[in-house]
Design a protein around this motif. Sequence first.
Motif, short mmCIF file in Angstrom:
data_model
loop_
_atom_site.label_atom_id
_atom_site.label_comp_id
_atom_site.label_asym_id
_atom_site.label_seq_id
_atom_site.Cartn_x
_atom_site.Cartn_y
_atom_site.Cartn_z
N VAL A 1 0.89 -1.09 -0.13
CA VAL A 1 0.04 -0.03 0.10
C VAL A 1 0.85 1.17 0.18
N THR A 2 1.37 1.78 -1.12
CA THR A 2 2.20 2.97 -1.35
C THR A 2 1.35 4.20 -1.36
N TYR A 3 1.01 4.78 -0.13
CA TYR A 3 -0.24 5.87 -0.18
C TYR A 3 0.62 7.11 -0.44
N SER A 4 1.81 7.10 0.20
CA SER A 4 2.43 8.40 -0.46
C SER A 4 3.27 8.37 -1.63
N ALA B 1 6.51 9.06 -1.63
CA ALA B 1 7.77 8.44 -1.07
C ALA B 1 7.74 7.15 -1.06
N ALA B 2 6.52 6.29 -0.66
CA ALA B 2 6.47 5.09 -0.58
C ALA B 2 6.57 4.45 -1.99
N SER C 1 10.50 4.77 -2.82
CA SER C 1 11.21 3.72 -2.02
C SER C 1 11.01 2.39 -2.26
N GLU C 2 9.58 1.96 -2.19
CA GLU C 2 9.24 0.47 -2.24
C GLU C 2 9.09 -0.27 -3.60
#
Lengths: 412, 412
Positions: free
Chosen positions: A302-305, A307-308, A311-312
């Motif tokens: 769950v890459t809500y931002s 940044a996520a 990075s992920e």
Amino acid sequence: MDVTIIAVGTELLFGQTVNTNATYLSKNLNLMGFDVMYHHSVGDNPGRLKNLVERSLEDTDMVILTGGLGPTQDDLTKEIVSEVFGAELVFDESVYDELKEYFDERHRHMAENNLKQVYVPEGATIFHNGNGTAPGFAIERNGKYGICLPGPPREMTYMFETHVRGFLEGLTDKKMYYRILRTIGIGESDLETILLPIIDKQVDPTIATYAKEGECSFRIASQRDTIEEAKAAVDAMISDVDKIAGKYIYSYDDEELKAVVVRKLKERNLTIASAESCTGGMFASNITDVPGASGVFGYGFVTYSEAAKASELDVSEDILSNYSAVSPETAVAMAEGVKRVSGADIGISVTGFAGPDADPGRNAGEAYVGYAYGDKKEAVKFETRRADRSWNRNFFMLMMLMIVNEILDGKR
Amino acid sequence: MDVTIIAVGTELLFGQTVNTNATYLSKNLNLMGFDVMYHHSVGDNPGRLKNLVERSLEDTDMVILTGGLGPTQDDLTKEIVSEVFGAELVFDESVYDELKEYFDERHRHMAENNLKQVYVPEGATIFHNGNGTAPGFAIERNGKYGICLPGPPREMTYMFETHVRGFLEGLTDKKMYYRILRTIGIGESDLETILLPIIDKQVDPTIATYAKEGECSFRIASQRDTIEEAKAAVDAMISDVDKIAGKYIYSYDDEELKAVVVRKLKERNLTIASAESCTGGMFASNITDVPGASGVFGYGFVTYSEAAKASELDVSEDILSNYSAVSPETAVAMAEGVKRVSGADIGISVTGFAGPDADPGRNAGEAYVGYAYGDKKEAVKFETRRADRSWNRNFFMLMMLMIVNEILDGKR
């Protein structure tokens, strides 16, 4: 045969419980060719209940009651119905044995008031309760029927499936056969419109559509002298329907889309991983709601931002700044990223505006579903024109499942 | 005042729609001190509907109807109710203007049959429809009341809140005040048991518990001559309840647990990240269901496989092999991992057996919720003793929210 359904219980009148029993029974009775004319709900009051049962037997041929069969003094349904049908309550050995076994198995003491449940109306057909202590029954006088079932939905549906359905089938010479087809990617009114040539000339089989949020299913039912005739009639209509609406149909046996997807992944020996933004984990939680999903699903992000996402999933700063987080480019990069990071065969992603708000100049209800599978990668745009957050999130999750289903069918 | 609620529409009798309108109205009417005696559902048949309305006005003082106010020939509720109350249908200028505005705003043509909706019973109180085209109304004759509301729940609830509630309040001299308190971590029967000393002596305020899956809320309501008196009585009972059940109460204003958690995270300027195994993303999807969650939540991981727990959250092979994936050690390692990877202030995790199956020698319904916050880290064990996958998953998700709420309240 005309039917009245009566639910007994003050919790319904207090608004503490929704009367799903009436809905369940109505759906099943209609499928079997019975005509449900009324639903009533009434509290645990003997005078009002008796009056309502009597009225209902004047209005219709059969009254089905749910609730009020428990062991307490408030539970009056059996007593009232017996009185209306002029039947004595008699001790029933087989009910007693079953009840005793129920308590013995659970190492529980059978309370004095449970003995009340061992008395049943003389001459009634008894329905044993596999999920509780209260037996149900059917009673008949002068062509009018009374059927009493327990109130808890788990007990009621079990009893309906194992006993009542067979009892009701015995009341008619006709045999009923039906199939429930499920569609995705088309709304109810559009589906009805394209099926109109078939709907307009329907007599038997009948066809009826049911809308659920973002999905639509329909039932094709036939009632004939033999089950073989009914089945042949339904199959013939399914082949007509298939010519018109086939591309929207994902199940011919009322199987949920998430279950279809997990089943096909298993059959094709493929794994999937998800990267979600606006749906916030709904795809992953729906897939893992299917027992055995661990064989095909190991990783969800769950890459809500932003940044996520970076990075992920290695979504590059360039893509995020040039195209924005809600774009086909980002959706594809998320899908590629999750496929690479997880090592799964299929990467599926979503990014969008669930609402009620969106970025300046953009609209709530816009989303991109991305996928990466083998060398293929693509983003598909969806626009709901709605600002309803829950509706949009559910819809986008369904669209992810739809896209995966299309991939598994070789359509993408 | 005794009330009957009638839902009009064949879709209810076909089992296509659940009658949630009756539940909503009953809950609200009871809170306002009205006694709901019956719910009825009936199809679009003029004879049966008229008969039912007449009977209901004999049985009770007020009948509230939902549905059948649309523009088609099938929609008969207004006509029947007017007939029963002996009122003529008359053209209403203000309804016409509003309807015209409704269509103009949407750049849609007002169809001929919409004109039918402009006629209302003479002498009725008109309720304008903010979410659709059909107006509602209330009519009175000889102390008996008839109220007609649209069928779609969105239109009905809007009309109830904006118009009907005030109308009904005007019918009684008493003023009603209530609060809904929400609890977590205690079942309904246990809650009732500890509150028994209060429940037993209740006259006014009244106290009623409502169970939802894994959660329980209760309503404290008072009806007095002035709103101030009612409010004081409710507040006094809340302070009594607080002494007994305060530790389970997370909202005194019917706020959902996920909304409470997001609000407190914002207030305390903290961020959270999640690592889920058995709940498969339900925590993340619930947190992100709250509008504005992006301010506190950026990263969620669904590490369904052991490989994902190791690669994404750095859960060591030692922990996984020595203690197994479902263990307090793994839960803590997942929470620490997600905190570190995301840079969030709080890492929350769950690992468990949702069921129906579990590893050999283990039981479905066993789960560990882990957290890492500052220097603190801990795992909390939960055992549901159930094999019901959906129930367990929802319960474990709620337990994650509960633990986060406890952290935010400084209780952990």
